[in-house]
Scaffold this motif. Structure first.
Motif, PDB file in Angstrom:
ATOM      1  N   ILE A 136      60.477  10.747  68.364  1.00  0.00           N
ATOM      2  CA  ILE A 136      60.996  12.083  68.667  1.00  0.00           C
ATOM      3  C   ILE A 136      59.883  13.050  68.257  1.00  0.00           C
ATOM      4  O   ILE A 136      59.644  13.275  67.068  1.00  0.00           O
ATOM      5  CB  ILE A 136      62.311  12.384  67.902  1.00  0.00           C
ATOM      6  CG1 ILE A 136      63.376  11.327  68.241  1.00  0.00           C
ATOM      7  CG2 ILE A 136      62.814  13.796  68.243  1.00  0.00           C
ATOM      8  CD1 ILE A 136      64.687  11.475  67.449  1.00  0.00           C
ATOM      9  N   MET A 137      59.194  13.543  69.256  1.00  0.00           N
ATOM     10  CA  MET A 137      57.999  14.370  69.013  1.00  0.00           C
ATOM     11  C   MET A 137      58.474  15.795  68.750  1.00  0.00           C
ATOM     12  O   MET A 137      58.738  16.548  69.678  1.00  0.00           O
ATOM     13  CB  MET A 137      57.094  14.339  70.247  1.00  0.00           C
ATOM     14  CG  MET A 137      56.812  12.930  70.776  1.00  0.00           C
ATOM     15  SD  MET A 137      55.634  12.918  72.138  1.00  0.00           S
ATOM     16  CE  MET A 137      56.598  13.569  73.496  1.00  0.00           C
ATOM     17  N   ASP A 138      58.587  16.174  67.490  1.00  0.00           N
ATOM     18  CA  ASP A 138      59.186  17.476  67.180  1.00  0.00           C
ATOM     19  C   ASP A 138      58.251  18.332  66.330  1.00  0.00           C
ATOM     20  O   ASP A 138      57.445  17.813  65.557  1.00  0.00           O
ATOM     21  CB  ASP A 138      60.525  17.254  66.454  1.00  0.00           C
ATOM     22  CG  ASP A 138      61.409  18.483  66.475  1.00  0.00           C
ATOM     23  OD1 ASP A 138      61.148  19.404  67.276  1.00  0.00           O
ATOM     24  OD2 ASP A 138      62.379  18.527  65.685  1.00  0.00           O
ATOM     25  N   TYR A 170      60.121  10.831  73.372  1.00  0.00           N
ATOM     26  CA  TYR A 170      61.106  11.850  73.770  1.00  0.00           C
ATOM     27  C   TYR A 170      60.309  13.114  74.086  1.00  0.00           C
ATOM     28  O   TYR A 170      59.825  13.797  73.186  1.00  0.00           O
ATOM     29  CB  TYR A 170      62.062  12.088  72.604  1.00  0.00           C
ATOM     30  CG  TYR A 170      63.446  12.567  72.947  1.00  0.00           C
ATOM     31  CD1 TYR A 170      63.867  12.749  74.265  1.00  0.00           C
ATOM     32  CD2 TYR A 170      64.363  12.827  71.927  1.00  0.00           C
ATOM     33  CE1 TYR A 170      65.160  13.166  74.549  1.00  0.00           C
ATOM     34  CE2 TYR A 170      65.664  13.245  72.213  1.00  0.00           C
ATOM     35  CZ  TYR A 170      66.054  13.419  73.519  1.00  0.00           C
ATOM     36  OH  TYR A 170      67.339  13.830  73.789  1.00  0.00           O
ATOM     37  N   ALA A 171      60.163  13.415  75.369  1.00  0.00           N
ATOM     38  CA  ALA A 171      59.321  14.537  75.778  1.00  0.00           C
ATOM     39  C   ALA A 171      60.137  15.770  76.150  1.00  0.00           C
ATOM     40  O   ALA A 171      59.687  16.904  75.965  1.00  0.00           O
ATOM     41  CB  ALA A 171      58.442  14.125  76.951  1.00  0.00           C
ATOM     42  N   PHE A 172      61.344  15.545  76.703  1.00  0.00           N
ATOM     43  CA  PHE A 172      62.169  16.678  77.147  1.00  0.00           C
ATOM     44  C   PHE A 172      63.615  16.213  77.241  1.00  0.00           C
ATOM     45  O   PHE A 172      63.924  15.307  78.006  1.00  0.00           O
ATOM     46  CB  PHE A 172      61.665  17.176  78.509  1.00  0.00           C
ATOM     47  CG  PHE A 172      62.229  18.503  78.925  1.00  0.00           C
ATOM     48  CD1 PHE A 172      61.658  19.686  78.478  1.00  0.00           C
ATOM     49  CD2 PHE A 172      63.339  18.571  79.752  1.00  0.00           C
ATOM     50  CE1 PHE A 172      62.194  20.916  78.857  1.00  0.00           C
ATOM     51  CE2 PHE A 172      63.879  19.801  80.134  1.00  0.00           C
ATOM     52  CZ  PHE A 172      63.300  20.972  79.687  1.00  0.00           C
ATOM     53  N   SER A 173      64.474  16.834  76.454  1.00  0.00           N
ATOM     54  CA  SER A 173      65.865  16.369  76.406  1.00  0.00           C
ATOM     55  C   SER A 173      66.729  17.123  77.412  1.00  0.00           C
ATOM     56  O   SER A 173      66.349  18.205  77.900  1.00  0.00           O
ATOM     57  CB  SER A 173      66.429  16.565  74.997  1.00  0.00           C
ATOM     58  OG  SER A 173      66.664  17.944  74.746  1.00  0.00           O
ATOM     59  N   ASN A 221      67.120  20.475  76.255  1.00  0.00           N
ATOM     60  CA  ASN A 221      65.948  21.357  76.335  1.00  0.00           C
ATOM     61  C   ASN A 221      65.946  22.223  77.602  1.00  0.00           C
ATOM     62  O   ASN A 221      65.229  23.223  77.673  1.00  0.00           O
ATOM     63  CB  ASN A 221      64.636  20.567  76.251  1.00  0.00           C
ATOM     64  CG  ASN A 221      64.344  19.984  74.872  1.00  0.00           C
ATOM     65  OD1 ASN A 221      63.721  18.942  74.740  1.00  0.00           O
ATOM     66  ND2 ASN A 221      64.776  20.677  73.810  1.00  0.00           N
ATOM     67  N   ARG A 261      66.359  25.981  77.052  1.00  0.00           N
ATOM     68  CA  ARG A 261      65.324  26.887  76.521  1.00  0.00           C
ATOM     69  C   ARG A 261      64.978  27.932  77.582  1.00  0.00           C
ATOM     70  O   ARG A 261      65.414  27.834  78.721  1.00  0.00           O
ATOM     71  CB  ARG A 261      64.088  26.077  76.122  1.00  0.00           C
ATOM     72  CG  ARG A 261      64.400  25.166  74.939  1.00  0.00           C
ATOM     73  CD  ARG A 261      63.151  24.602  74.304  1.00  0.00           C
ATOM     74  NE  ARG A 261      63.525  23.740  73.189  1.00  0.00           N
ATOM     75  CZ  ARG A 261      62.651  23.186  72.362  1.00  0.00           C
ATOM     76  NH1 ARG A 261      61.363  23.402  72.513  1.00  0.00           N
ATOM     77  NH2 ARG A 261      63.078  22.416  71.368  1.00  0.00           N
ATOM     78  N   ARG A 300      60.472  10.283  63.664  1.00  0.00           N
ATOM     79  CA  ARG A 300      60.661  11.685  64.027  1.00  0.00           C
ATOM     80  C   ARG A 300      59.751  12.545  63.161  1.00  0.00           C
ATOM     81  O   ARG A 300      59.767  12.428  61.930  1.00  0.00           O
ATOM     82  CB  ARG A 300      62.107  12.151  63.863  1.00  0.00           C
ATOM     83  CG  ARG A 300      62.278  13.615  64.321  1.00  0.00           C
ATOM     84  CD  ARG A 300      63.694  14.086  64.409  1.00  0.00           C
ATOM     85  NE  ARG A 300      63.735  15.405  65.053  1.00  0.00           N
ATOM     86  CZ  ARG A 300      64.730  15.867  65.800  1.00  0.00           C
ATOM     87  NH1 ARG A 300      65.782  15.112  66.010  1.00  0.00           N
ATOM     88  NH2 ARG A 300      64.679  17.064  66.331  1.00  0.00           N
ATOM     89  N   ARG A 323      67.435  14.054  62.199  1.00  0.00           N
ATOM     90  CA  ARG A 323      68.575  13.840  63.091  1.00  0.00           C
ATOM     91  C   ARG A 323      68.087  13.130  64.352  1.00  0.00           C
ATOM     92  O   ARG A 323      66.883  13.028  64.603  1.00  0.00           O
ATOM     93  CB  ARG A 323      69.277  15.161  63.423  1.00  0.00           C
ATOM     94  CG  ARG A 323      68.375  16.225  64.023  1.00  0.00           C
ATOM     95  CD  ARG A 323      69.165  17.490  64.421  1.00  0.00           C
ATOM     96  NE  ARG A 323      68.252  18.540  64.857  1.00  0.00           N
ATOM     97  CZ  ARG A 323      67.854  19.569  64.103  1.00  0.00           C
ATOM     98  NH1 ARG A 323      68.293  19.696  62.874  1.00  0.00           N
ATOM     99  NH2 ARG A 323      67.007  20.462  64.584  1.00  0.00           N
TER     100      ARG A 323
END
Ligand code: IPE
Ligand code: IPE
Ligand code: MG
Length: 248
Positions: free
Chosen positions: A20-22, A64-67, A70, A73, A190, A196
């Motif tokens: 999860i790239m956050d 995970y690039a775009f949920s 997302n 946004r 993450r 989370r």
């Protein structure tokens, strides 16, 4: 000095790493820049992580690039993320092929703008015979979305008589997910300090080892990946058994 990489036990590499790239937005904000600046630098971390995983021999890397969420946004940010996607696909395609990496994507891809969708399909098709590692981009993806699709398809098959309700088991459900054919993630990383799941791979991470780091994604380096893998290798995966049973 022994490097972190040398401490990795090659025989016990995670076969599948999910990330999860956050933290792109916070990274940029700390520098007094726009959120998009963080996303741009996030692409470098994607390249480094992909390269490091392929070099080590990890077979599956899932990002995970775009949920699904997302999409909520601002259109400014969504548009910027979409153009970054096409740029990255164009700029990195040769590197993917040079490194024998197969590109894959999961999610509600039909929701992507046509330009992004076409570029993605082109890159997937262009890398389909590569065998060293599968890089899966989760785009317009969420775990609940994926489970809804699976349930719909299973219900249709049951209604058609292709399957009976008695045939529904964990394997059948797994085979109806977007990740069908892939092993479950061994390690889920993450970044950014959030602890989370944010609707990621809900079914597949049932027994994944979770690793959280406070590093923001644009700062996540190969060394950070090695550290996560070493941490993973120091854990005992018991799958419900006792420690004594595992050691037997
Ligand atoms: C992750 O970084 C990238 C995406 C979700 C597309 P964020 O954009 O969520 O960054 P923060 O969490 O606001 O710092
Ligand atoms: C999760 O990050 C989605 C991606 C990394 C693409 P978010 O930053 O969107 O997650 P939440 O909403 O803060 O949990
Ligand atoms: Mg975030």
């Amino acid at each position: 000095m022994e490097s972190l990489k040398d401490k990795i036990i090659m025989e016990r590499l995670p076969e599948h790493i999910a990330v999860i790239m956050d933290g792109n937005g916070r990274w940029a904000k700390e520098k007094g820049k726009m959120r998009v600046f963080g996303h741009q630098h996030g692409v470098d971390a994607v390249r480094n992580t992909t390269e490091a995983c392929a070099e080590l021999g990890v077979k599956y890397l899932t990002l995970y690039a775009f949920s699904t969420e997302n999409w909520n946004r601002s259109s400014f940010e969504v548009d910027a993320l979409m153009s970054l996607l096409t740029n990255a696909l164009k700029n990195e395609l040769k590197t993917l092929n040079d490194n024998n990496i197969r590109l894959n994507a999961i999610g509600d891809l039909k929701r992507l703008p046509k330009l992004q969708y076409d570029a993605l399909m082109y890159a997937i098709d262009n890398t389909k015979n590569n065998t060293r590692m599968t890089l899966t981009l989760c785009l317009s993806y969420s775990g609940r979305w994926e489970l809804v699709q699976a349930v719909k398809n299973i219900a249709t098959e049951a209604k058609n008589g292709t399957i009976t309700p008695e045939q529904i088991d964990e394997t059948l459900i797994g085979n109806h997910l977007a990740t069908a054919g892939m092993p479950d993630p061994d390690l889920l990383i993450r970044t950014s300090g959030e602890e989370r799941i944010s609707n990621y791979l809900l079914w597949q991470i049932a027994y994944s080892e979770l690793y959280f780091t406070t590093k923001y994604w644009p700062d996540f380096s190969k060394e950070d990946l090695y550290e996560a893998i070493i941490n993973y290798q120091n854990r005992e995966r018991r799958f419900g058994k006792t420690s004594e049973q595992i050691k037997k």
